[in-house]
Every structure is written in C-alpha cells, then in structure tokens.
Motif scaffolding. Structure first.
Motif: not given
Length: 467
Positions: A204-223
């Motif tokens: 469903a996310a793929l059909r909507a064109g949604e990807g992982y997310g914008d790294p600039a707005t995501l929290l606790n992203e592994p370096a």
C-alpha cells in the motif's frame, strides 16, 4: 465506582501515551489519581511504598540489561556489521523480503533467550539500514520488530526461554515444552497472518509512492557507516549468534557455580550484615548481562578501529536511549503495581471469573489483566496467583490437560499487553525515534492477530483434542 476509577486511570494513561506525552511523568499521575479517588489518605504511602518501590526495583534488576543492550546495538552500528548483514540479506532474499528478514532475526534472538528489550536495541540498526535500502517506510519497523520479538517466539513456540513461557510452569507443574502441537500451530498462525498484514502495508505504501522517509526529519537515525570495506557477513553475524549461545550457556552454568544463593561480607568498618543474593531469582538476568558483554567484546575484537573512532559520542547516545527506555518501562511497572492494589482491580478479576468455559475464562482473564497492567508477565503473574487453583479445578472437571492451560495462559499474556502504555511498546518507539501516531497502528494490528491466535488454538483443542 471503584471499577470506573481503575478504567479511567487506564484510559487516561493510554491517551497521554498515544499523544506522545512522557509516561515517566504521567504514569505516577494516573496511578495516584486513581488512589486519590479511592482513598486520599493512601496517596503518599502508595507513592513511596508501592509505586517507587516497584519502579526502583525494576531499575535495580533491569537497567544494566537496557544499558548493555543499547551499547551492543550501538557498536553493531558503528562497526558497520549492521550494513554488512543488510547487504548480505538483500543479496540472499532480495529487497522485497526485508520485513521477513527482520522478523526472522528477531525470532532467532528471542527464541535463543535474548530479552525482547535487548532485541529492539540490537536489531534496530540493521533494520533501519535494510528498510532504507529497500525504500520501505520507517514507520513499519516497529510493527515488524513486534511481530518477530513480541509474539510467537515470546510465548507460543514450545521451549522458548522467555519469562512469559516460564511463569506458568510453577502453577501448573508443566515445563517450557508444554502443548507442543498447539503452540507450534499457534506460532505458525501468528507468523503467517502477521507477515500477510505487513506485506499488505508495504505494498500500500509502495502504491502511494511513500518511501523510507526524509532523513532530515527522522529521529534516532543510525549514522551512516564510513569505515571502508564491510566485514564478512558471517563475522558480522557472529556477535548476534554469540549473544544467544552465551545466554543459554550462562543460564545453565551460573546456578551450578553459585548454588541456590550466594552471600559475602562487605569490607567496611563495623559489623556489616552479609549481602545475600538469591541466585535462582537473578541468574537469568546475570546470564543476559554476561551474554551482552560477550557480544560487545566480540564486536570490538573484530572492528576495533571503526568503533573507537565514534565510540565516545556513540555511547552517549546509547546511554541516553537506555535511560529513557528503562525509566519509561519502570514507570509503567509502578503504575501496574498501584492499579493492581486497588479495590476496582479486584472487581475486575472477580468479574472475569464468571466466564463459564475454562480455557476462554483463563485466556480472557490473563490478556485483560496484562492489558490493564501494561505487562505480559505482570498481568499473567497476577492472574495465575489469584485464580490458578480455580483454573486447574475447572480444567480437571472438563478433562483439559495442564499443558493446554499452560499454553493458553502463556499466549494470552502476550495479547492485549501491547496497549499504548505498555513498556515494551514505548521502548520500541523510543529506540526507533517514532511516535504512537506514526507507528502504533501496526503494533496494535499485530496485537489483534496475537490475541486471535489464542482463541484459534482453544477452538483447535476442542475440535481435535490435540495437545
């Protein structure tokens, strides 16, 4: 009125947790608000004598596990081992099987005896990397980890060493392998339906064109790993394997080495009392701590240079995460203890006891109390301590084996315990840097599948007599 007070406290805490407020602040407010409406004179005694006692007791036992688990997850990330495992997984299964890969890793660790809290810290770095490379929304990571760590390997599959599968043994005279057929079928049911749901959400996310997310707005992203050549995937997997194996070895060796209890005299001035450790009660926690140390040292042995480069700043982040996760869960533990001590909670348990069918009675009672207390082990412990003799008598009258009682109680404990205020849920969301609004929907869907599985095996037992 007593019942409404308990219900109101529970609903209040779930709402504030879902809206993103800290349960460290609001768990005592919810608990003491319920006490105030029940008996105002007990507010102060309940706070210091029960809430804080249970909260501090939880931290005393489990904070080292949270801390070592967070450090282990961080060095897995800094070493590049998570990226190596992800690259090998994509080559082996393909990017479309990212969620199944994470579920399998979580399941292997949990079934190997690693605490589900530790699994969250250990798996998140390479879950994040795998989802990013496969362009799957990050918000699906908590539901995926929940399916792998909080469900079928926690209490359904026979032989699992998780506490939710061990508690019933002391009440029903069974062992961890009770009802192997029903447990296995229940586990397969949860895995199959859970993966079907997660894959539906991914498509469903793929059909909507949604990807992982914008790294600039995501929290606790592994370096991102910047250490050069990646390690061999087998070497990268070695620390995870050793944690599971070491946990089993230490669990068996520690009671043999120390005996049932161990005492020592502290070297201080005066005449101190001996310090006594009940090894039988603490051995499992020592085993997990030892296993995590083995895992950390293994990572350092194979990837000393890339880890050392960012170790100081990386471990600060890990320690902050461990403090937040452990305090959240400990506050929930204190809340559950206070609620369980109120008259309204007794009314709940008595009301649940009126259900006529022995297995349905047990399943509903255990999962309801686990939901109210926000703890699978806590809710099941309360239910079995209060009503196990009734469960046994009703089961004997209906010709139901104790093994079936064991498996139903164990699986039911992991159902509605994952409501928004559950400590493991809050820990999972804190570690992944997501909110209830973003990711809880999928955790709750997995919860419903898990709860449904209990009634599936009850129906299967009545239809076939399989154990």
């Amino acid at each position: 009125m007593d019942f409404l007070i308990v219900l109101g406290a529970l609903v209040f805490l779930m709402v504030v947790a879902y809206r993103g407020y800290s349960v460290i602040l609001f768990a005592p407010i919810a608990a003491l608000g319920a006490v105030l409406l029940t008996d105002p004179t007990l507010v102060a005694p309940m706070f210091t004598g029960l809430f804080m006692d249970k909260m501090v007791g939880f931290l005393k036992l489990y904070f080292p596990v949270f801390l070592l688990g967070a450090v282990f997850g961080k060095v897995i990330e800094l070493s590049g081992f998570s990226k190596s495992i992800v690259a090998a997984t994509i080559r082996l299964f393909g990017p479309k099987q990212a969620m199944l890969s994470i579920v399998v890793v979580c399941a292997l660790l949990t079934y190997g005896g690693v605490s589900l809290f530790v699994v969250v810290f250990a798996v998140y770095p390479f879950a994040s990397e795998l989802f990013r490379q496969s362009d799957i929304p990050k918000r699906l990571i908590p539901g995926t980890i929940a399916l792998g760590a909080f469900t079928f390997t926690m209490d359904a599959l026979p032989g699992t060493p998780q506490i939710q599968n061990i508690i019933p043994t002391s009440f029903f005279g069974t062992d961890a392998w009770a009802a192997p057929v029903l447990g296995t079928i229940g586990g397969v049911f949860i895995l199959a339906i859970g993966m079907t749901y997660l894959e539906w959400r991914r498509r469903a996310a793929l059909r909507a064109g949604e990807g992982y997310g914008d790294p600039a707005t995501l929290l606790n992203e592994p370096a991102p790993f910047a250490g050069g050549t990646l390690a061999n995937p087998l070497i990268a997997l070695l620390p995870l394997v050793l944690v599971g194996v070491s946990n089993i070895v230490f669990t068996r060796w520690i009671p043999t080495f120390y005996g049932e209890s161990h005492s020592f005299l502290p070297s201080v001035i005066g005449d101190p009392a001996p310090v006594v450790q009940e090894v039988s009660r603490i051995a499992a926690i020592w085993a997990v701590q030892g296993a995590l140390l083995v895992g950390i040292l293994t990572v350092l042995a194979f990837a000393w240079k890339p880890v050392l480069t960012s170790f100081a700043e990386g471990t600060k982040t890990a320690i902050n995460g461990a403090l937040l996760a452990s305090m959240n869960t400990a506050s929930e533990y204190g809340f559950g203890a206070v609620i369980a001590a109120l008259p309204g909670f007794l009314l709940v348990t008595r009301g649940l006891g009126t259900i006529s069918d022995p297995l349905v009675n047990e399943a509903v009672t255990v999962t309801a109390l686990a939901g109210i207390t926000g703890s699978a082990s806590g809710g099941m412990g309360i239910a079995l301590a209060a009503m196990s003799e009734t469960f046994i008598a009703n089961a004997n009258a209906a010709g139901i084996p104790m093994e079936v009682l064991h498996r139903v109680a164990s699986m039911a404990s992991g159902g509605m315990d994952t409501l928004p205020h559950n400590g493991a849920v809050i820990t999972l969301l804190a570690v992944t840097g997501l909110t209830h609004r973003q990711a809880y929907k999928d955790i709750f869907a997995i919860t419903l599948i898990k709860t449904l599985a209990v009634f599936v095996i009850i129906g299967l037992f009545y239809a076939t007599g399989w154990v």
